[in-house]
Design a protein around this motif. Structure first.
Motif, PDB file in Angstrom:
ATOM      1  N   LYS A  83      12.468 -15.435  48.083  1.00  0.00           N
ATOM      2  CA  LYS A  83      12.620 -16.625  48.922  1.00  0.00           C
ATOM      3  C   LYS A  83      12.729 -17.895  48.088  1.00  0.00           C
ATOM      4  CE  LYS A  83      10.678 -19.231  52.719  1.00  0.00           C
ATOM      5  NZ  LYS A  83       9.526 -19.465  53.581  1.00  0.00           N
ATOM      6  N   GLU A  84      11.997 -17.946  46.986  1.00  0.00           N
ATOM      7  CA  GLU A  84      12.048 -19.138  46.130  1.00  0.00           C
ATOM      8  C   GLU A  84      13.461 -19.336  45.580  1.00  0.00           C
ATOM      9  OE1 GLU A  84      10.013 -20.482  41.992  1.00  0.00           O
ATOM     10  OE2 GLU A  84       8.692 -19.434  43.398  1.00  0.00           O
ATOM     11  N   THR A  87      15.855 -20.382  48.545  1.00  0.00           N
ATOM     12  CA  THR A  87      15.665 -21.782  48.921  1.00  0.00           C
ATOM     13  C   THR A  87      16.247 -22.719  47.871  1.00  0.00           C
ATOM     14  OG1 THR A  87      13.691 -21.200  50.178  1.00  0.00           O
ATOM     15  CG2 THR A  87      13.927 -23.506  49.544  1.00  0.00           C
ATOM     16  N   ASN A  91      19.322 -25.202  48.638  1.00  0.00           N
ATOM     17  CA  ASN A  91      19.121 -26.642  48.486  1.00  0.00           C
ATOM     18  C   ASN A  91      20.076 -27.245  47.466  1.00  0.00           C
ATOM     19  OD1 ASN A  91      17.156 -26.894  50.466  1.00  0.00           O
ATOM     20  ND2 ASN A  91      15.492 -26.514  49.040  1.00  0.00           N
ATOM     21  N   THR A 177      15.055 -26.143  56.893  1.00  0.00           N
ATOM     22  CA  THR A 177      13.906 -25.393  56.379  1.00  0.00           C
ATOM     23  C   THR A 177      13.639 -24.161  57.237  1.00  0.00           C
ATOM     24  OG1 THR A 177      12.946 -27.416  55.469  1.00  0.00           O
ATOM     25  CG2 THR A 177      11.448 -25.552  55.797  1.00  0.00           C
ATOM     26  N   LEU A 180      16.273 -21.470  56.599  1.00  0.00           N
ATOM     27  CA  LEU A 180      16.033 -20.748  55.344  1.00  0.00           C
ATOM     28  C   LEU A 180      14.881 -19.758  55.501  1.00  0.00           C
ATOM     29  CD1 LEU A 180      16.534 -23.548  52.669  1.00  0.00           C
ATOM     30  CD2 LEU A 180      18.173 -21.831  53.476  1.00  0.00           C
ATOM     31  N   ASP A 181      13.842 -20.136  56.247  1.00  0.00           N
ATOM     32  CA  ASP A 181      12.743 -19.204  56.532  1.00  0.00           C
ATOM     33  C   ASP A 181      13.269 -17.987  57.301  1.00  0.00           C
ATOM     34  OD1 ASP A 181      10.920 -20.889  55.290  1.00  0.00           O
ATOM     35  OD2 ASP A 181      10.149 -21.736  57.175  1.00  0.00           O
ATOM     36  N   ASP A 184      15.303 -15.684  55.093  1.00  0.00           N
ATOM     37  CA  ASP A 184      14.421 -14.884  54.247  1.00  0.00           C
ATOM     38  C   ASP A 184      13.896 -13.672  55.029  1.00  0.00           C
ATOM     39  OD1 ASP A 184      12.583 -14.333  51.940  1.00  0.00           O
ATOM     40  OD2 ASP A 184      11.068 -14.883  53.440  1.00  0.00           O
TER      41      ASP A 184
END
Length: 194
Positions: A83-84, A87, A91, A177, A180-181, A184
């Protein structure tokens, strides 16, 4: 009388960079050799020793934009996974598009296959697959996921840049946000059985 191109120090690289800046200011579609010549105070014909025509200028701006975007994305995802990485990758894409709207449009300019293969297009695909590696998707599911991410990122940023999300709450950052969650979660639970 307009100065000669040599007197103003024109090079192909300088023209392409100026074209990219012009695209951010007035729009990629409005960026033409004639507009660029006006910016430098030279005759349009004097540009043709550096770029063949309007299509060549646009292709070169597109390649520059793809390289810049690939560099930013690579820096953003370095040392990250899961996920990091997702994201950070997303971004970098969104931030570039908002900072450089004309170049973002240019990055989607259709390039001929030889030019595209020599440019940063394949690098973007490799980076997207590297981000997805953390999710362990087998083929052809990984290819479907690459296409999904490209569609979501490009579609969202295009709508956001056009002011499509400025009318109501929640704000576009909050929606981004949450999207993106959700991506994931989807990638972690991707349906890989028929």
């Amino acid at each position: 009388m307009a100065p000669r191109a040599e007197r103003v120090g024109l090079t192909t690289e300088r023209l392409v960079r100026a074209g990219a800046e012009l695209a951010d200011e007035i729009g990629f579609e409005q960026t033409t050799p004639a507009e660029l010549a006006r910016r430098f105070g030279v005759k349009t014909a004097s540009l043709y020793s550096h770029v063949r025509n309007a299509h060549d200028l646009k292709s070169r701006i597109a390649l520059l934009a793809l390289e810049e975007l690939a560099d930013r994305a690579a820096d953003a995802v370095a040392g990250r996974s899961g996920k990091e990485a997702l994201t950070a990758f997303a971004n970098a894409y969104r931030d570039y598009a908002l900072a450089h709207p004309g170049r973002f449009v240019a990055a989607r300019f259709p390039l001929d296959p030889d030019t595209a293969a020599a440019g940063a297009g394949p690098r973007h695909a490799r980076m997207t697959r590297a981000v997805l590696r953390g999710y362990g998707l087998p083929e052809p599911h990984e290819t479907h996921a690459v296409r999904l991410l490209g569609s979501v990122f490009s579609g969202y940023v295009t709508l956001e840049s056009a002011g499509g999300f400025g009318h109501s709450a929640p704000g576009s950052r909050e929606s981004w946000t949450e999207i993106l969650d959700a991506l994931d979660v989807l990638l972690r639970t991707w349906p890989t059985t028929p």
